[in-house]
Each structure stands twice: as C-alpha cells, then as structure tokens.
Design an enzyme around this catalytic site. Structure first.
Site, PDB file in Angstrom:
ATOM      1  N   CYS A 116     -57.154  24.107  -5.873  1.00 21.76           N
ATOM      2  CA  CYS A 116     -56.840  24.366  -4.454  1.00 21.76           C
ATOM      3  C   CYS A 116     -57.248  25.771  -4.018  1.00 21.76           C
ATOM      4  O   CYS A 116     -57.333  26.056  -2.826  1.00 21.76           O
ATOM      5  CB  CYS A 116     -55.366  24.147  -4.191  1.00 21.76           C
ATOM      6  N   HIS A 257     -52.867  27.482   2.364  1.00 20.05           N
ATOM      7  CA  HIS A 257     -53.253  26.212   1.750  1.00 20.05           C
ATOM      8  C   HIS A 257     -52.283  25.130   2.223  1.00 20.05           C
ATOM      9  O   HIS A 257     -51.073  25.362   2.303  1.00 20.05           O
ATOM     10  CB  HIS A 257     -53.204  26.345   0.228  1.00 20.05           C
ATOM     11  N   ASN A 287     -53.440  17.121   1.844  1.00 14.10           N
ATOM     12  CA  ASN A 287     -53.930  18.194   0.981  1.00 14.10           C
ATOM     13  C   ASN A 287     -55.363  17.868   0.550  1.00 14.10           C
ATOM     14  O   ASN A 287     -55.578  16.974  -0.266  1.00 14.10           O
ATOM     15  CB  ASN A 287     -53.005  18.319  -0.234  1.00 14.10           C
TER      16      ASN A 287
HETATM   17  O1  UT7 Z   1     -52.193  21.643  -3.837  1.00  9.67           O
HETATM   18  C1  UT7 Z   1     -51.959  21.713  -5.211  1.00  9.67           C
HETATM   19  C2  UT7 Z   1     -50.588  22.186  -5.466  1.00  9.67           C
HETATM   20  N1  UT7 Z   1     -49.659  21.103  -5.261  1.00  9.67           N
HETATM   21  C3  UT7 Z   1     -48.545  21.339  -4.624  1.00  9.67           C
HETATM   22  O2  UT7 Z   1     -48.311  22.428  -4.157  1.00  9.67           O
HETATM   23  C4  UT7 Z   1     -47.535  20.193  -4.573  1.00  9.67           C
HETATM   24  C5  UT7 Z   1     -46.162  20.732  -4.794  1.00  9.67           C
HETATM   25  N2  UT7 Z   1     -45.157  19.683  -4.893  1.00  9.67           N
HETATM   26  C6  UT7 Z   1     -44.750  18.975  -3.806  1.00  9.67           C
HETATM   27  O3  UT7 Z   1     -45.282  19.102  -2.734  1.00  9.67           O
HETATM   28  C7  UT7 Z   1     -43.552  18.078  -3.980  1.00  9.67           C
HETATM   29  O4  UT7 Z   1     -42.977  18.302  -5.244  1.00  9.67           O
HETATM   30  C8  UT7 Z   1     -43.845  16.560  -3.820  1.00  9.67           C
HETATM   31  C9  UT7 Z   1     -44.183  16.249  -2.377  1.00  9.67           C
HETATM   32  C10 UT7 Z   1     -44.967  16.146  -4.742  1.00  9.67           C
HETATM   33  C11 UT7 Z   1     -42.599  15.757  -4.187  1.00  9.67           C
HETATM   34  O5  UT7 Z   1     -41.515  16.176  -3.364  1.00  9.67           O
HETATM   35  P1  UT7 Z   1     -40.123  16.592  -4.008  1.00  9.67           P
HETATM   36  O6  UT7 Z   1     -39.248  16.958  -2.907  1.00  9.67           O
HETATM   37  O7  UT7 Z   1     -40.383  17.627  -5.063  1.00  9.67           O
HETATM   38  O8  UT7 Z   1     -39.676  15.249  -4.630  1.00  9.67           O
HETATM   39  P2  UT7 Z   1     -39.164  14.962  -6.119  1.00  9.67           P
HETATM   40  O9  UT7 Z   1     -40.322  14.745  -7.027  1.00  9.67           O
HETATM   41  O10 UT7 Z   1     -38.131  15.987  -6.490  1.00  9.67           O
HETATM   42  O11 UT7 Z   1     -38.411  13.598  -5.904  1.00  9.67           O
HETATM   43  C12 UT7 Z   1     -37.208  13.504  -5.116  1.00  9.67           C
HETATM   44  C13 UT7 Z   1     -36.821  12.039  -5.017  1.00  9.67           C
HETATM   45  C14 UT7 Z   1     -36.805  11.329  -6.353  1.00  9.67           C
HETATM   46  O12 UT7 Z   1     -35.790  10.356  -6.307  1.00  9.67           O
HETATM   47  P3  UT7 Z   1     -34.368  10.628  -7.005  1.00  9.67           P
HETATM   48  O13 UT7 Z   1     -34.677  10.919  -8.449  1.00  9.67           O
HETATM   49  O14 UT7 Z   1     -33.797  11.805  -6.287  1.00  9.67           O
HETATM   50  O15 UT7 Z   1     -33.628   9.345  -6.785  1.00  9.67           O
HETATM   51  C15 UT7 Z   1     -38.142  10.642  -6.404  1.00  9.67           C
HETATM   52  O16 UT7 Z   1     -38.150   9.517  -7.217  1.00  9.67           O
HETATM   53  O17 UT7 Z   1     -37.792  11.347  -4.215  1.00  9.67           O
HETATM   54  C16 UT7 Z   1     -38.363  10.295  -4.962  1.00  9.67           C
HETATM   55  N3  UT7 Z   1     -39.764  10.197  -4.608  1.00  9.67           N
HETATM   56  C17 UT7 Z   1     -40.240   9.468  -3.592  1.00  9.67           C
HETATM   57  N4  UT7 Z   1     -39.612   8.674  -2.706  1.00  9.67           N
HETATM   58  C18 UT7 Z   1     -40.353   8.075  -1.778  1.00  9.67           C
HETATM   59  C19 UT7 Z   1     -40.825  10.843  -5.168  1.00  9.67           C
HETATM   60  N5  UT7 Z   1     -41.966  10.548  -4.531  1.00  9.67           N
HETATM   61  C20 UT7 Z   1     -41.625   9.681  -3.548  1.00  9.67           C
HETATM   62  C21 UT7 Z   1     -42.351   9.020  -2.546  1.00  9.67           C
HETATM   63  N6  UT7 Z   1     -41.672   8.235  -1.687  1.00  9.67           N
HETATM   64  N7  UT7 Z   1     -43.678   9.163  -2.415  1.00  9.67           N
END
Ligand code: UT7
Length: 331
Positions: A116, A257, A287
């Site tokens: 990125c 970014h 992204n």
């Molecule tokens: O550009 C390169 C660098 N990349 C980044 O900067 C990305 C950085 N990370 C992020 O943007 C975020 O971590 C994500 C958008 C990828 C994920 O968001 P999050 O708020 O960190 O979600 P999480 O992985 O902590 O998941 C929270 C909950 C989980 O459920 P439980 O365990 O709380 O019941 C996941 O299973 O959300 C669930 N979940 C989803 N639900 C619906 C994870 N992905 C999804 C989804 N739709 N797509």
C-alpha cells in the site's frame, strides 16, 4: 545538492467501469452492507472484469491521460516507476509494459514493491532522480488489480479491496518553496506475517498444492494490521508535521491511504485537522493498494491551488508506512 526540487505537475487516474457493491457482496459471502459501511466506510469498489486486461492496461490508460492533458511528448519522459503488488507477471516489470503501451521510447522503468506504500515510496524515489538533476521528466504510477489475488469467498479481504491506477508527472523547479519538501519512510518486516500472499514467489512457487490451499490469495489478519496502521500512520503524520513546523492550521490537505475510514479518522484526530481538509474517496473505490493516493490527487486536482501544503501518508503490507510533505506547484 543541485538546488532543484521535484514538483508534481500533472495527475491522472483510471478505474474500471464495473462496480462491485456491498449489496452484491451480500450475495457472495456472509456480510451486510451495514457491517461493511460501518466497519470500513466502503460502499463499492471497481473491478477489472476483462480477462485479457491487467495492471499495465489500467496504468497505461492513466499515463496516456496524464500526457494528453498536458500535451507532453511521450519521448520526453526519462523514467517511469510503477508501485504495484499485482504486476502483470513476475517479470518483466509492469513498468516496462507500460512504457511500451504508452510509447515512452526514451524512458527506462522499474517496479517498486511496497504494497500500500508503493506509490509513496516510488514518489520519494522519483523525487531523488529529479533533485539529482539526472532526469527532467519522471512518471510515478500506483496501480493494482487486487481482484486478481482476492479470494471472493473470504469475507475478511474481499469486502475491502478494489482495482485502479493513478499516475503523476514529476518535474524539477528551482523554486525551493514548491514541490516535495520532506519525507519519512519506514519498513518493518516483522509485520509480514499479518499481511501477505504466500504463493507465487520463490518460497512457494505455483504448484497444485499452492492452488488447493488457496495460497495465491491475499492473507490478512485484519485486527493486527488495523492496530499497527492506526498507530503508525497517525504517528508518522504528527512526526512530519512537527519536523516541518506545520500546524493543523498550516496544513491544507491530508492525503491518507484509503484502507479503512476508521484508520483515516484516527489519523485526522491525532493531528487535530478539520475534516474538510482530508481527502476521502474510499466509499467509491475501496482499498486499491498502491493506487489510493494518486486516485485521491486526481479526484481533488481541480480544488488544489499553487502553494497548498499537503501531507501524503500510507500504511500497508510489509509492514511499510510513511509520510511525504509537499507544496502543490500549480492551480
Ligand atoms: O491497506 C493495507 C492495510 N490494511 C489495512 O489497513 C486493513 C486493516 N484492518 C481493517 O480494516 C479491519 O480489521 C477489517 C475491516 C479487515 C475488519 O474489521 P474489524 O473491525 O477489525 O473486524 P474483526 O476482524 O475484529 O471482526 C469483528 C466481527 C467478528 O465477529 P465476532 O467474532 O465479533 O462475532 C467477525 O467475524 O465481525 C465479523 N466479521 C464480519 N462480519 C460481517 C468480519 N468480517 C466480516 C464481514 N462481514 N465482512
């Protein structure tokens, strides 16, 4: 020192026509429009659908637009650097393919892999070629076809990424108050384990096993990446502003970014910047990895004025991150 600064003197971008909306993703993986929008700020992304096209084609379109709008002879370009993690193929470099497609017959080119941060690191590289006096016209590209390495059954990654390309032209000026003023760039290979593509390189060359185990797709531990991104992107912005005695009043534009709206917002808050000064287009492109910064510059080009102070900042796979402070050179 030659007394030269490197200025961006033209910007252009290209995104494919096809839109992948949150509603479409609801039919592909277990997710909702509400979850995606509230957790990332993304509504839709562009996808390069045509199977015969690749990263160099999107980039060539952006470069051709860049040259046409300023009526620049392709033969006058000295160098093209392409930031990408989705090259058309491992070799030759995508930059070589772009120079051929755009008839840059006097230019040499190479790719720069910093995920990125690819465009940011390439911009710093191009800057140094200009400042040295070696070259007068350098094109810096950020382009990625993330759809080629995304598993559309993995909701952790498929909701985030999109395709696109952007390019800027760098030229020298003797006016030291304009152009790129300062940079802080960082890498930390310890972050590799949280965000990578396992197969296709020398460690895991393509094989039936790498295909069966989905190793050619992006692997991301989102939460870990988020934690680092939110801290380091904000810190590096604060650091470059302090180093250059820039207050939140002085700064005209933050160009972050576009990985997650919450990361952008945390960065904005840490430097206490007016929300109207932050370039955000994540809702329509997602992204696009190396393309996010030039896509922002292109979308905002008509609003930018000569003398505007910009901080460009990224965080991504590697880990790689950093910030560049520049003064816009044209209206
Ligand atoms: O550009 C390169 C660098 N990349 C980044 O900067 C990305 C950085 N990370 C992020 O943007 C975020 O971590 C994500 C958008 C990828 C994920 O968001 P999050 O708020 O960190 O979600 P999480 O992985 O902590 O998941 C929270 C909950 C989980 O459920 P439980 O365990 O709380 O019941 C996941 O299973 O959300 C669930 N979940 C989803 N639900 C619906 C994870 N992905 C999804 C989804 N739709 N797509």
């Amino acid at each position: 020192m030659t007394g030269l600064n490197a200025c961006i003197t033209s910007v252009a971008a290209y995104v494919p026509e096809h839109k992948l909306t949150n509603a479409m993703l609801e039919n592909m993986v277990e997710t909702t429009d509400e979850w995606i929008l509230s957790r990332t700020g993304i509504k839709e992304r562009r996808i390069l659908k045509e199977k015969h096209l690749a990263t160099s084609d999107m980039a060539a379109e952006a470069v051709n637009r860049l040259l046409t709008k300023r009526n620049i002879d392709p033969k006058s370009i000295d160098l093209l650097i392409c930031g990408t993690v989705t090259p058309d193929m491992p070799f030759p470099a995508t930059a070589n393919l772009i120079t051929a497609k755009c008839a840059l017959t006097n230019a040499f080119g190479f790719d720069l892999g910093a995920a990125c941060s690819g465009f940011l690191f390439a911009l710093e590289t191009g800057r140094r070629y200009i400042e040295s006096g070696a070259y007068k016209k350098v094109i810096v590209v950020g382009a990625d076809t993330m759809s080629s390495i995304i598993n559309y059954e993995d909701r952790n990654t498929c909701i985030i990424f999109g395709d696109g390309a952007g390019a800027v032209l760098l030229e020298p000026t003797t006016d030291k108050s304009l152009g790129i003023q300062d940079s802080i760039l960082r890498t930390d290979g310890e972050g590799a384990k949280f965000l990578h593509q396992k197969a296709g390189g020398s460690l895991n060359p393509a094989s039936q096993q790498t295909i069966d185990e989905d190793m050619h797709y992006v692997y991301q531990e989102g939460k870990h990446v988020f934690k680092f991104a939110v801290t380091e992107m904000a810190n590096v912005c604060e650091e470059i502003m302090k180093k250059n005695q820039l207050t939140n009043e002085d700064l005209d534009w933050l160009v972050p970014h576009q990985a997650n709206l919450r990361i952008i917002e945390a960065t904005r808050q840490q430097v206490n910047l007016d929300p109207a000064k932050v370039m955000i287009n994540i809702e329509k492109y997602g992204n696009t990895t190396a393309a996010t910064l030039p896509l922002c510059l292109s979308d905002w080009e008509s609003k930018l004025k000569k003398g505007d102070k910009l901080v460009l900042t990224t965080f991504g796979g590697g880990f790689t991150w950093g910030a560049i402070y520049l003064v816009w050179a044209y209206s």
